[in-house]
Design an enzyme around this catalytic site. Structure first.
Site, PDB file in Angstrom:
ATOM      1  N   CYS A 113       0.818  -1.225   0.000  1.00 47.21           N
ATOM      2  CA  CYS A 113       0.000   0.000   0.000  1.00 47.21           C
ATOM      3  C   CYS A 113       0.848   1.271   0.000  1.00 47.21           C
ATOM      4  O   CYS A 113       0.357   2.351  -0.330  1.00 47.21           O
ATOM      5  CB  CYS A 113      -0.944   0.017   1.200  1.00 47.21           C
ATOM      6  SG  CYS A 113      -2.008  -1.423   1.228  1.00 47.21           S
ATOM      7  N   HIS A 258      -3.947   6.745   2.058  1.00 48.99           N
ATOM      8  CA  HIS A 258      -4.227   5.466   1.405  1.00 48.99           C
ATOM      9  C   HIS A 258      -5.657   5.062   1.771  1.00 48.99           C
ATOM     10  O   HIS A 258      -6.048   5.124   2.934  1.00 48.99           O
ATOM     11  CB  HIS A 258      -3.209   4.429   1.885  1.00 48.99           C
ATOM     12  CG  HIS A 258      -3.624   3.030   1.605  1.00 48.99           C
ATOM     13  ND1 HIS A 258      -3.976   2.601   0.352  1.00 48.99           N
ATOM     14  CD2 HIS A 258      -3.770   1.952   2.434  1.00 48.99           C
ATOM     15  CE1 HIS A 258      -4.317   1.330   0.413  1.00 48.99           C
ATOM     16  NE2 HIS A 258      -4.202   0.913   1.658  1.00 48.99           N
ATOM     17  N   ASN A 288     -10.192  -0.939  -1.332  1.00 46.47           N
ATOM     18  CA  ASN A 288      -8.748  -0.716  -1.138  1.00 46.47           C
ATOM     19  C   ASN A 288      -8.012  -1.263  -2.360  1.00 46.47           C
ATOM     20  O   ASN A 288      -7.992  -2.471  -2.580  1.00 46.47           O
ATOM     21  CB  ASN A 288      -8.323  -1.441   0.144  1.00 46.47           C
ATOM     22  CG  ASN A 288      -6.845  -1.331   0.437  1.00 46.47           C
ATOM     23  OD1 ASN A 288      -6.037  -1.027  -0.433  1.00 46.47           O
ATOM     24  ND2 ASN A 288      -6.477  -1.603   1.679  1.00 46.47           N
TER      25      ASN A 288
HETATM   26  O1  UT7 Z   1      -4.025  -1.342   3.555  1.00 51.43           O
HETATM   27  C1  UT7 Z   1      -4.226  -1.831   4.825  1.00 51.43           C
HETATM   28  C2  UT7 Z   1      -5.205  -2.878   4.583  1.00 51.43           C
HETATM   29  N1  UT7 Z   1      -6.119  -3.305   5.541  1.00 51.43           N
HETATM   30  C3  UT7 Z   1      -6.853  -2.548   6.371  1.00 51.43           C
HETATM   31  O2  UT7 Z   1      -6.748  -1.379   6.496  1.00 51.43           O
HETATM   32  C4  UT7 Z   1      -7.880  -3.299   7.168  1.00 51.43           C
HETATM   33  C5  UT7 Z   1      -7.922  -2.915   8.603  1.00 51.43           C
HETATM   34  N2  UT7 Z   1      -8.932  -3.669   9.313  1.00 51.43           N
HETATM   35  C6  UT7 Z   1     -10.251  -3.504   9.101  1.00 51.43           C
HETATM   36  O3  UT7 Z   1     -10.636  -2.714   8.287  1.00 51.43           O
HETATM   37  C7  UT7 Z   1     -11.213  -4.285   9.966  1.00 51.43           C
HETATM   38  O4  UT7 Z   1     -10.510  -5.026  10.938  1.00 51.43           O
HETATM   39  C8  UT7 Z   1     -12.142  -5.232   9.153  1.00 51.43           C
HETATM   40  C9  UT7 Z   1     -13.122  -4.430   8.350  1.00 51.43           C
HETATM   41  C10 UT7 Z   1     -11.311  -6.128   8.259  1.00 51.43           C
HETATM   42  C11 UT7 Z   1     -12.926  -6.149  10.100  1.00 51.43           C
HETATM   43  O5  UT7 Z   1     -13.643  -5.362  11.022  1.00 51.43           O
HETATM   44  P1  UT7 Z   1     -13.620  -5.730  12.573  1.00 51.43           P
HETATM   45  O6  UT7 Z   1     -14.498  -4.779  13.241  1.00 51.43           O
HETATM   46  O7  UT7 Z   1     -12.168  -5.768  13.010  1.00 51.43           O
HETATM   47  O8  UT7 Z   1     -14.278  -7.150  12.606  1.00 51.43           O
HETATM   48  P2  UT7 Z   1     -13.716  -8.529  13.177  1.00 51.43           P
HETATM   49  O9  UT7 Z   1     -12.633  -9.078  12.342  1.00 51.43           O
HETATM   50  O10 UT7 Z   1     -13.471  -8.373  14.652  1.00 51.43           O
HETATM   51  O11 UT7 Z   1     -14.980  -9.441  13.027  1.00 51.43           O
HETATM   52  C12 UT7 Z   1     -16.186  -9.193  13.748  1.00 51.43           C
HETATM   53  C13 UT7 Z   1     -17.171 -10.262  13.361  1.00 51.43           C
HETATM   54  C14 UT7 Z   1     -16.599 -11.677  13.471  1.00 51.43           C
HETATM   55  O12 UT7 Z   1     -17.648 -12.531  13.903  1.00 51.43           O
HETATM   56  P3  UT7 Z   1     -17.744 -12.997  15.428  1.00 51.43           P
HETATM   57  O13 UT7 Z   1     -16.448 -13.708  15.711  1.00 51.43           O
HETATM   58  O14 UT7 Z   1     -17.901 -11.737  16.226  1.00 51.43           O
HETATM   59  O15 UT7 Z   1     -18.936 -13.888  15.438  1.00 51.43           O
HETATM   60  C15 UT7 Z   1     -16.241 -12.016  12.043  1.00 51.43           C
HETATM   61  O16 UT7 Z   1     -16.254 -13.398  11.813  1.00 51.43           O
HETATM   62  O17 UT7 Z   1     -17.562 -10.103  11.999  1.00 51.43           O
HETATM   63  C16 UT7 Z   1     -17.346 -11.322  11.287  1.00 51.43           C
HETATM   64  N3  UT7 Z   1     -16.991 -10.989   9.908  1.00 51.43           N
HETATM   65  C17 UT7 Z   1     -17.913 -10.732   8.975  1.00 51.43           C
HETATM   66  N4  UT7 Z   1     -19.260 -10.717   9.014  1.00 51.43           N
HETATM   67  C18 UT7 Z   1     -19.905 -10.400   7.899  1.00 51.43           C
HETATM   68  C19 UT7 Z   1     -15.756 -10.854   9.353  1.00 51.43           C
HETATM   69  N5  UT7 Z   1     -15.879 -10.517   8.066  1.00 51.43           N
HETATM   70  C20 UT7 Z   1     -17.196 -10.429   7.806  1.00 51.43           C
HETATM   71  C21 UT7 Z   1     -17.931 -10.120   6.646  1.00 51.43           C
HETATM   72  N6  UT7 Z   1     -19.290 -10.120   6.739  1.00 51.43           N
HETATM   73  N7  UT7 Z   1     -17.356  -9.817   5.479  1.00 51.43           N
END
Ligand code: UT7
Length: 331
Positions: A113, A258, A288
């Site tokens: 990135c 970014h 992204n």
């Molecule tokens: O260039 C740098 C690149 N990356 C980034 O900048 C990404 C940075 N991180 C993020 O943007 C966030 O961490 C995410 C958007 C990827 C995820 O958000 P989060 O609030 O950290 O969610 P999480 O990973 O803690 O997941 C929460 C829940 C989980 O379920 P449980 O365990 O609470 O039952 C996941 O399994 O959401 C679930 N989950 C989803 N649900 C629906 C994970 N992905 C999805 C999805 N749809 N696509």
């Protein structure tokens, strides 16, 4: 000593729009989950057979046109991508051939990135030393083919998209252009955002059927860790470029971070106390796009008249590696 400024920009995204609802056909996700957590509404995917060098062509043509230059005027190409058309040779070679550039040097760079901001730094050095007058800097990615479109990959797959941005960096005797760039890395976090295979260290062949079964060919992300580090590093590196130039937050006319996640951008804005008009965001349309995200956003901001001559513009990136960087320029 000449200064280096951006004389033209362009961008291109593939025509195929993939909405959040489209993704919910393949995986257990919803439009509201994706919007709420990331601000992303849709992203673009290439059709099979299209690589980053193909996406770069219209972006580069627009950047050349905006700069009033032709392919023959370009002295050097820097191609930032972590999703190259092929592993050998680099996508810069493909672009040189496809667009009919002279037999100039081409340099593929990775740094994910942060590729575009690192590329600005490289271009700045070549221009300032008088080695080159016009450099084409590309950020182009095809991330869609590295997405696991199943429930296993849903946290990562909803975020990334394909696209290309281009900028021509030119020499000028005017007092304007890149003021400074600042680059960092912290390799101990490599596994927080990575693709494990194919890999030369896997032995021969570089990918095995069991790797495919385990999904090692897909981009894997520890979203929470990436998020946490991103906020810290974005803020640090933006402050670093301001401090290096004796400037303050109020001096920023436009920050182009970014485009990782709208929530990250909003947090940076809030912590730095920036107004809405000081920050550009288009992540809702393209997701992204890794190294392409800043040059795409820059080209859009210019097209929308949001950056004008004399403005102080800041770019900041954070991504896999981890790598992070900033660049500040007087437009
Ligand atoms: O260039 C740098 C690149 N990356 C980034 O900048 C990404 C940075 N991180 C993020 O943007 C966030 O961490 C995410 C958007 C990827 C995820 O958000 P989060 O609030 O950290 O969610 P999480 O990973 O803690 O997941 C929460 C829940 C989980 O379920 P449980 O365990 O609470 O039952 C996941 O399994 O959401 C679930 N989950 C989803 N649900 C629906 C994970 N992905 C999805 C999805 N749809 N696509």
């Amino acid at each position: 000593m000449p200064n280096a400024y951006i004389s033209g920009t362009g961008f291109f995204v593939p025509p195929k729009i993939v909405t959040n609802d489209d993704l919910s056909v393949y995986m257990n996700t919803t439009d509201s989950w994706i919007r709420e957590r990331t601000g992303i509404i849709e992203r673009r995917y290439v059709e099979k057979g299209v690589g980053p060098s193909d996406l770069a062509i219209p972006a580069a043509n627009d950047a050349l046109k905006a700069a009033g230059l032709s392919v023959k005027d370009i002295d050097f190409i820097i191609f930032a991508t972590c999703t190259p058309d092929y592993y050998i040779p680099g996508s810069g070679c493909l672009l040189q051939e496809k667009m009919g550039f002279n037999e100039i040097g081409v340099l593929d760079i990775r740094v994910q990135c942060s590729g575009f901001v690192y590329g600005l730094s490289i271009a700045d050095q070549y221009i300032k030393t008088g080695e080159f007058n016009n450099i084409l800097l590309i950020g182009a990615e095809v991330q869609s083919t590295a997405m696991d479109l199943s429930d296993h990959g849903r946290d990562t797959a909803v975020i990334f998209g394909d696209g290309a941005g281009a900028a021509v960096i030119s020499a000028t005797s005017e007092k304007r252009g890149i003021l400074s760039t600042h680059m960092h890395s912290e390799g101990k976090f490599l596994k927080e955002l990575w693709v494990e295979a194919p890999a030369s260290k896997q032995g021969r062949p570089r990918i095995l059927p069991e790797h495919l079964d385990q999904g090692k060919q897909y981009l894997k992300m520890n979203g929470k860790e990436v998020f946490r580090h991103a906020i810290l590093r974005f803020i640090e590196v933006i402050n670093e470029c301001l401090l290096a130039n004796n400037l303050s937050i109020d001096d920023i006319n436009m920050l182009i971070p970014h485009q990782a996640n709208l929530r990250i951008t909003q947090m940076i804005q809030k912590k730095l106390d920036l107004s809405d008009s000081q920050v550009f965001s288009n992540v809702h349309k393209y997701g992204n796009t890794t190294a392409a995200s800043i040059p795409i956003a820059l080209a859009e901001a210019i097209n929308e008249g949001k950056i004008i001559k004399g403005d102080t513009v800041v770019f900041a990136s954070f991504g896999s590696g981890f790598t992070w960087a900033s660049s500040i320029m007087e437009w």
